[in-house]
Structure formats: structure tokens, C-alpha cells
Motif scaffolding. Structure first.
Motif, PDB file in Angstrom:
ATOM      1  N   ALA A 128      26.016  42.952   2.521  1.00  0.00           N
ATOM      2  CA  ALA A 128      26.892  42.931   1.348  1.00  0.00           C
ATOM      3  C   ALA A 128      26.415  41.942   0.296  1.00  0.00           C
ATOM      4  CB  ALA A 128      28.324  42.605   1.769  1.00  0.00           C
ATOM      5  N   VAL A 129      25.917  40.784   0.711  1.00  0.00           N
ATOM      6  CA  VAL A 129      25.476  39.789  -0.264  1.00  0.00           C
ATOM      7  C   VAL A 129      24.165  40.218  -0.909  1.00  0.00           C
ATOM      8  CG1 VAL A 129      24.049  38.266   1.194  1.00  0.00           C
ATOM      9  CG2 VAL A 129      25.432  37.295  -0.667  1.00  0.00           C
ATOM     10  N   THR A 130      23.372  41.018  -0.188  1.00  0.00           N
ATOM     11  CA  THR A 130      22.103  41.515  -0.732  1.00  0.00           C
ATOM     12  C   THR A 130      22.326  42.669  -1.696  1.00  0.00           C
ATOM     13  OG1 THR A 130      20.953  40.893   1.308  1.00  0.00           O
ATOM     14  CG2 THR A 130      19.852  42.486  -0.117  1.00  0.00           C
ATOM     15  N   ASP A 131      23.285  43.542  -1.379  1.00  0.00           N
ATOM     16  CA  ASP A 131      23.543  44.718  -2.221  1.00  0.00           C
ATOM     17  C   ASP A 131      25.043  44.903  -2.431  1.00  0.00           C
ATOM     18  OD1 ASP A 131      23.328  47.053  -3.652  1.00  0.00           O
ATOM     19  OD2 ASP A 131      22.803  48.310  -1.931  1.00  0.00           O
ATOM     20  N   PRO A 132      25.672  44.040  -3.229  1.00  0.00           N
ATOM     21  CA  PRO A 132      27.133  44.117  -3.412  1.00  0.00           C
ATOM     22  C   PRO A 132      27.597  45.422  -4.050  1.00  0.00           C
ATOM     23  CG  PRO A 132      26.137  42.596  -4.985  1.00  0.00           C
ATOM     24  CD  PRO A 132      25.079  42.932  -3.990  1.00  0.00           C
ATOM     25  N   ALA A 133      26.730  46.056  -4.844  1.00  0.00           N
ATOM     26  CA  ALA A 133      27.131  47.310  -5.494  1.00  0.00           C
ATOM     27  C   ALA A 133      27.443  48.391  -4.471  1.00  0.00           C
ATOM     28  CB  ALA A 133      26.018  47.785  -6.432  1.00  0.00           C
ATOM     29  N   ASN A 134      26.783  48.324  -3.326  1.00  0.00           N
ATOM     30  CA  ASN A 134      26.981  49.327  -2.282  1.00  0.00           C
ATOM     31  C   ASN A 134      28.298  49.115  -1.524  1.00  0.00           C
ATOM     32  OD1 ASN A 134      25.944  51.641  -0.939  1.00  0.00           O
ATOM     33  ND2 ASN A 134      25.375  50.373   0.803  1.00  0.00           N
ATOM     34  N   VAL A 183      36.807  39.080   3.260  1.00  0.00           N
ATOM     35  CA  VAL A 183      36.104  37.872   2.797  1.00  0.00           C
ATOM     36  C   VAL A 183      36.996  36.974   1.948  1.00  0.00           C
ATOM     37  CG1 VAL A 183      33.848  38.994   2.891  1.00  0.00           C
ATOM     38  CG2 VAL A 183      35.149  39.033   0.749  1.00  0.00           C
ATOM     39  N   SER A 184      38.259  37.347   1.802  1.00  0.00           N
ATOM     40  CA  SER A 184      39.157  36.548   0.969  1.00  0.00           C
ATOM     41  C   SER A 184      39.497  35.200   1.598  1.00  0.00           C
ATOM     42  CB  SER A 184      40.443  37.328   0.672  1.00  0.00           C
ATOM     43  OG  SER A 184      41.162  37.561   1.882  1.00  0.00           O
ATOM     44  N   SER A 185      39.410  35.128   2.932  1.00  0.00           N
ATOM     45  CA  SER A 185      39.720  33.868   3.623  1.00  0.00           C
ATOM     46  C   SER A 185      39.078  33.866   5.006  1.00  0.00           C
ATOM     47  CB  SER A 185      41.229  33.680   3.748  1.00  0.00           C
ATOM     48  OG  SER A 185      41.767  34.635   4.647  1.00  0.00           O
ATOM     49  N   GLN A 186      39.021  32.691   5.629  1.00  0.00           N
ATOM     50  CA  GLN A 186      38.459  32.575   6.974  1.00  0.00           C
ATOM     51  C   GLN A 186      39.280  33.386   7.976  1.00  0.00           C
ATOM     52  OE1 GLN A 186      38.445  28.350   7.707  1.00  0.00           O
ATOM     53  NE2 GLN A 186      36.572  27.993   6.516  1.00  0.00           N
ATOM     54  N   GLY A 187      40.598  33.268   7.882  1.00  0.00           N
ATOM     55  CA  GLY A 187      41.475  33.989   8.804  1.00  0.00           C
ATOM     56  C   GLY A 187      41.342  35.493   8.667  1.00  0.00           C
ATOM     57  N   ALA A 188      41.202  35.977   7.416  1.00  0.00           N
ATOM     58  CA  ALA A 188      41.074  37.417   7.192  1.00  0.00           C
ATOM     59  C   ALA A 188      39.779  37.943   7.795  1.00  0.00           C
ATOM     60  CB  ALA A 188      41.112  37.711   5.693  1.00  0.00           C
ATOM     61  N   LEU A 189      38.709  37.173   7.695  1.00  0.00           N
ATOM     62  CA  LEU A 189      37.436  37.609   8.272  1.00  0.00           C
ATOM     63  C   LEU A 189      37.529  37.665   9.797  1.00  0.00           C
ATOM     64  CD1 LEU A 189      34.513  38.443   7.767  1.00  0.00           C
ATOM     65  CD2 LEU A 189      33.871  36.033   7.957  1.00  0.00           C
ATOM     66  N   ARG A 246      30.345  34.208   4.155  1.00  0.00           N
ATOM     67  CA  ARG A 246      31.586  34.876   3.698  1.00  0.00           C
ATOM     68  C   ARG A 246      31.871  34.562   2.244  1.00  0.00           C
ATOM     69  NH1 ARG A 246      36.453  33.297   2.358  1.00  0.00           N
ATOM     70  NH2 ARG A 246      36.064  31.128   2.990  1.00  0.00           N
ATOM     71  N   ARG A 247      31.774  33.286   1.879  1.00  0.00           N
ATOM     72  CA  ARG A 247      32.049  32.882   0.492  1.00  0.00           C
ATOM     73  C   ARG A 247      31.008  33.451  -0.470  1.00  0.00           C
ATOM     74  NH1 ARG A 247      31.200  27.748   0.301  1.00  0.00           N
ATOM     75  NH2 ARG A 247      31.038  27.157   2.488  1.00  0.00           N
ATOM     76  N   ALA A 248      29.776  33.571  -0.016  1.00  0.00           N
ATOM     77  CA  ALA A 248      28.720  34.146  -0.854  1.00  0.00           C
ATOM     78  C   ALA A 248      29.008  35.623  -1.138  1.00  0.00           C
ATOM     79  CB  ALA A 248      27.357  33.992  -0.180  1.00  0.00           C
ATOM     80  N   VAL A 249      29.489  36.336  -0.120  1.00  0.00           N
ATOM     81  CA  VAL A 249      29.828  37.753  -0.303  1.00  0.00           C
ATOM     82  C   VAL A 249      31.023  37.894  -1.246  1.00  0.00           C
ATOM     83  CG1 VAL A 249      30.687  39.839   0.845  1.00  0.00           C
ATOM     84  CG2 VAL A 249      28.889  38.465   1.910  1.00  0.00           C
ATOM     85  N   LYS A 250      32.010  37.062  -1.069  1.00  0.00           N
ATOM     86  CA  LYS A 250      33.183  37.098  -1.952  1.00  0.00           C
ATOM     87  C   LYS A 250      32.764  36.904  -3.407  1.00  0.00           C
ATOM     88  CE  LYS A 250      37.601  34.793  -2.859  1.00  0.00           C
ATOM     89  NZ  LYS A 250      38.475  33.665  -2.500  1.00  0.00           N
ATOM     90  N   SER A 251      31.896  35.948  -3.658  1.00  0.00           N
ATOM     91  CA  SER A 251      31.414  35.690  -5.017  1.00  0.00           C
ATOM     92  C   SER A 251      30.592  36.859  -5.548  1.00  0.00           C
ATOM     93  CB  SER A 251      30.577  34.408  -5.028  1.00  0.00           C
ATOM     94  OG  SER A 251      30.039  34.165  -6.307  1.00  0.00           O
ATOM     95  N   ALA A 252      29.726  37.415  -4.690  1.00  0.00           N
ATOM     96  CA  ALA A 252      28.866  38.531  -5.104  1.00  0.00           C
ATOM     97  C   ALA A 252      29.694  39.760  -5.469  1.00  0.00           C
ATOM     98  CB  ALA A 252      27.884  38.878  -3.991  1.00  0.00           C
ATOM     99  N   LEU A 253      30.727  40.052  -4.687  1.00  0.00           N
ATOM    100  CA  LEU A 253      31.593  41.202  -4.969  1.00  0.00           C
ATOM    101  C   LEU A 253      32.374  40.999  -6.269  1.00  0.00           C
ATOM    102  CD1 LEU A 253      32.977  42.031  -1.399  1.00  0.00           C
ATOM    103  CD2 LEU A 253      31.307  43.340  -2.719  1.00  0.00           C
TER     104      LEU A 253
END
Length: 198
Positions: free
Chosen positions: A29-35, A46-52, A88-95
Motif C-alpha cells: 500500500a505504501v509503494t502503490d497507494p493508488a491501487n 490504518v487510522s489507529s493502532q487498535g484498528a490495525l 501503518r502511519r506511512a500508509v495512512k499518509s500515503a493514502l
């Protein structure tokens, strides 16, 4: 003191495998967020640690677990829980960035389409005005020809009528016949508007 049972070892391995699969998903996801932009479940995860920790995906062999348990198991992997949370935080930012880019692109495309519509409407108006001018000039020319033919021989008058019928047949192929007020009329209806001579 009893050691871990075979079931406990099996569960431990399953939990470790699940976190590895979670890391693999986050890396994609962090490599290809568009997908993954339309994957609402991943957005939520990825909104929070608990959600993941609660994320479950049978297809990817990811199982849900408590946050505390995920922390404990993740520490057995390189980078520990800190690496998992950083990803997780990197993916959240990328999305979020991908969503912003697509939103801006959509706004740009809509603005371009609106500008194109205005441009085409102006072109249509210009073509209609040109059509009116051409039709008026044609009517005037036909009226002049008929006027001049009145004083000529019968053969000339017959030739004039024949040629004007041929021209009218050509003009009848037009799909739009406009008057000055842009009403659609036939050529024969428009002809009486032309100036008469003689």
C-alpha cells in the motif's frame, strides 16, 4: 514448569505469520497507494493502532487480535512493534496524499470540461451567424438572377430557373436552415425575405 503446548506453538506461529502478512500488505500500500485508494477497510485499519490490530483478511491470512497481543508478537520480528506502527502511519499518509491528488485532478478535469463547453457554445453561435449571412446572401443573389432573367429571352429564363433549382437542391442537403432569429425554416420559406428587383 510446563513448556508451551503444541497448540500454543501453533497459535504463536499463526500470529507471527499474520503480522508478517500485515507488514506485506502495508508495504504494498505504501509503494502503490493508488491501487488501494478505494479499499475502505484498509483506510479504516490504518487510522489507529487498535484498528490495525483488529484487521482480518482471510484472503491474505491476516487474523484479528488485541492490540496488546499484537504488540507482544510483533516484538519477535525485526524492528518490533515500532516498525509495524511506523509503516501503518506511512500508509495512512500515503493514502491521504493520493486521495488529495485524485480530488484535485478531478476538479481540474471538471474545470477543463466546463471551459471546453463554453468554447464549443461560442463556436456554435459563430457558425449559426455565418449560416444566416450565407443564406441571406444566397437569397439576394437568387432574387437578382430572377430579376435579370425577366428581361432576357425565354431560353435564358428557362436556364436561370433550371440552374436555381439545382442550387436549391444542393442547399436542401443542409441539416440546419437558420433565419436571423435562429428559427429553423426551409429555403423556399426564407426566399421571400430577399429584396425584389424590377
Amino acid at each position: 514448569m510446563k513448556g508451551p503446548t503444541s497448540k500454543g506453538i501453533e497459535r504463536r506461529q499463526r500470529d507471527i505469520s499474520s503480522i508478517k502478512c500485515t507488514l506485506a500488505l502495508l508495504s504494498e500500500a505504501v509503494t502503490d497507494p493508488a491501487n488501494f485508494i478505494s479499499d475502505r477497510r484498509l483506510h479504516s485499519a490504518v487510522s489507529s493502532q487498535g484498528a490495525l490490530a483488529k484487521l482480518a483478511d482471510d484472503r491474505r491470512s491476516i487474523i484479528a487480535m488485541s492490540l496488546n497481543h499484537q504488540r507482544k508478537v510483533a516484538e519477535e520480528l525485526p524492528g518490533g512493534f515500532l516498525a509495524l506502527d511506523r509503516l501503518r502511519r506511512a500508509v495512512k499518509s500515503a493514502l491521504e496524499q493520493q486521495s488529495t491528488r485524485e480530488h484535485e485532478a478531478g476538479r481540474t478535469n471538471k474545470a477543463a470540461l466546463r471551459a471546453r463547453i463554453v468554447e464549443l457554445e461560442a463556436l456554435i453561435l459563430s457558425l449559426r451567424q455565418d449560416l444566416i449571412i450565407v443564406q441571406r446572401a444566397y437569397d439576394h443573389r437568387c432574387a437578382q438572377a430572377r430579376s435579370y432573367a425577366k428581361g432576357a429571352s425565354a431560353a435564358i429564363r428557362a436556364l436561370c430557373e433550371k440552374e436555381q433549382r439545382e442550387i436549391e437542391a444542393t442547399f436542401s442537403l443542409r441539416s440546419v436552415h437558420s433565419t436571423q432569429n435562429e428559427k429553423v425554416v426551409s429555403i423556399k420559406t426564407a426566399r421571400p425575405r430577399a429584396p425584389q428587383h424590377g
